[in-house]
Design a protein around this motif. Structure first.
Motif, PDB file in Angstrom:
ATOM      1  N   THR A  76       0.837  -1.208   0.000  1.00 18.07           N
ATOM      2  CA  THR A  76       0.000   0.000   0.000  1.00 18.07           C
ATOM      3  C   THR A  76       0.866   1.250   0.000  1.00 18.07           C
ATOM      4  OG1 THR A  76      -1.791  -1.161   1.158  1.00 18.07           O
ATOM      5  CG2 THR A  76      -1.798   1.244   1.263  1.00 18.07           C
ATOM      6  N   LEU A  79       2.360   1.646  -3.467  1.00 13.21           N
ATOM      7  CA  LEU A  79       1.382   2.223  -4.378  1.00 13.21           C
ATOM      8  C   LEU A  79       1.266   3.733  -4.163  1.00 13.21           C
ATOM      9  CD1 LEU A  79      -0.853   1.906  -6.507  1.00 13.21           C
ATOM     10  CD2 LEU A  79      -2.459   1.459  -4.636  1.00 13.21           C
ATOM     11  N   PHE A 150      -3.720   0.114  -9.198  1.00  6.94           N
ATOM     12  CA  PHE A 150      -4.341  -0.218  -7.919  1.00  6.94           C
ATOM     13  C   PHE A 150      -4.816  -1.673  -7.910  1.00  6.94           C
ATOM     14  CE2 PHE A 150      -7.905  -0.581  -5.040  1.00  6.94           C
ATOM     15  CZ  PHE A 150      -7.506   0.120  -3.912  1.00  6.94           C
ATOM     16  N   LEU A 174      -9.074   4.202  -3.421  1.00  2.47           N
ATOM     17  CA  LEU A 174      -9.165   4.217  -4.876  1.00  2.47           C
ATOM     18  C   LEU A 174      -9.934   5.445  -5.359  1.00  2.47           C
ATOM     19  CD1 LEU A 174      -8.780   2.976  -7.661  1.00  2.47           C
ATOM     20  CD2 LEU A 174     -10.830   1.574  -7.246  1.00  2.47           C
ATOM     21  N   TYR A 177      -7.669   8.413  -5.100  1.00  2.00           N
ATOM     22  CA  TYR A 177      -6.656   8.441  -6.154  1.00  2.00           C
ATOM     23  C   TYR A 177      -7.252   8.913  -7.479  1.00  2.00           C
ATOM     24  CZ  TYR A 177      -3.251   5.927  -3.248  1.00  2.00           C
ATOM     25  OH  TYR A 177      -2.361   5.575  -2.259  1.00  2.00           O
TER      26      TYR A 177
END
Length: 291
Positions: A76, A79, A150, A174, A177
């Motif tokens: 995570t 990312l 993702f 998500l 993002y």
């Protein structure tokens, strides 16, 4: 009495404008720009910027789960680093720069811009239509890249990844993002479109803007608000690594409410777009200088 008459005159002016016609013209311009720029060879490098991390993450995801070097929390964080350090600082910046500078420069190179200016269309509507097309193209491409990145990060965690996404904070992250991606495309797009109209060669102002966005974290608080990255950093759902020089790119020194950052970024983009519309009224075409 004068205030009443002024407000009445303003209302009359607003209701007398051909809003439906203007909206239709903007949509036509946006559709033409999408057809002209979305599926072309010149756009290949924008696709590479948008989906480059996807290829790397796909190779990592194809490995056996037993060989995973990182935990779910570490992935995570990885990312978050990819999103903040690559997408926001490099991928989206240069991708949007290429898309929006070509909206006008492309027609100048192809010697077709005068056709748009000779059409029975207000130049402000031409600017808005081109802006909408560029923002939509950039948002779709980089939004798809972020979505695939993702998905690949959590796909190879199987059940643990599914639980994190659908029963944990995954979906919320998500959504954040994707929202930040759209805001980045809008903010950078409005500024690059304005630079294209003001300067004959927007590359040098673009380099200056890259330096400004990179080192704005050391500027006074008031000057930081003139950068797009200032608003985007406050919205990121996961903190990225901030060791050494990376702290300039990721650390938030003064927390700001989410609604204030979104409103501030949209205001900054609106001001830039307004400047572009005003400048377009006196814009003259000289193809000879573009040889």
């Amino acid at each position: 009495m004068s205030q009443v008459s002024n407000s009445s005159g303003l209302r009359t002016w607003i209701t007398s404008q051909p809003w439906r016609l203007w909206g239709y013209q903007v949509m036509v311009v946006a559709q033409q720009e999408l057809k002209r720029n979305l599926f072309t060879r010149r756009a290949i490098w924008v696709y590479l910027l948008a989906f480059g991390p996807v290829v790397i993450l796909a190779i990592d995801a194809l490995r056996s789960p037993g060989c995973l070097p990182c935990s779910l929390d570490e992935e995570t964080t990885v990312l978050a680093a990819i999103f903040q350090l690559y997408y926001l600082r490099l991928g989206i910046f240069f991708g949007v720069m290429g898309i929006f500078t070509w909206l006008f420069r492309g027609q100048i190179v192809q010697r077709t811009l005068h056709y748009s200016f000779l059409a029975p269309l207000r130049r402000e509507l031409l600017i808005i239509g081109k802006f909408l097309a560029g923002a939509l193209m950039a948002t779709v491409l980089f939004g798809a890249g972020v979505l695939l990145s993702f998905s690949l990060v959590y796909w190879h965690f199987a059940a643990r990844g599914y639980d994190y996404v659908f029963h944990g904070p995954g979906l919320e992250q998500l959504a954040a993002y994707l929202g930040i991606t759209a805001l980045a495309c809008i903010g950078y797009g409005a500024i690059f479109l304005t630079l294209t109209i003001i300067f004959k060669n927007p590359v040098i102002p673009g380099i200056v803007m890259l330096g400004w966005e990179t080192f704005s974290g050391v500027f006074p608080a008031m000057l930081q608000r003139l950068s797009v990255s200032f608003y985007l950093k406050h919205l990121c759902p996961v903190n990225a690594p901030s060791d050494g020089i990376l702290a300039l790119l990721t650390v938030v020194t003064e927390p700001v409410a989410a609604w204030a950052t979104v409103l501030g970024l949209l205001l900054l983009a609106s001001v830039a777009l307004a400047v572009a519309c005003i400048r377009s009224r006196t814009l003259e075409i000289s193809y000879s200088s573009e040889q």
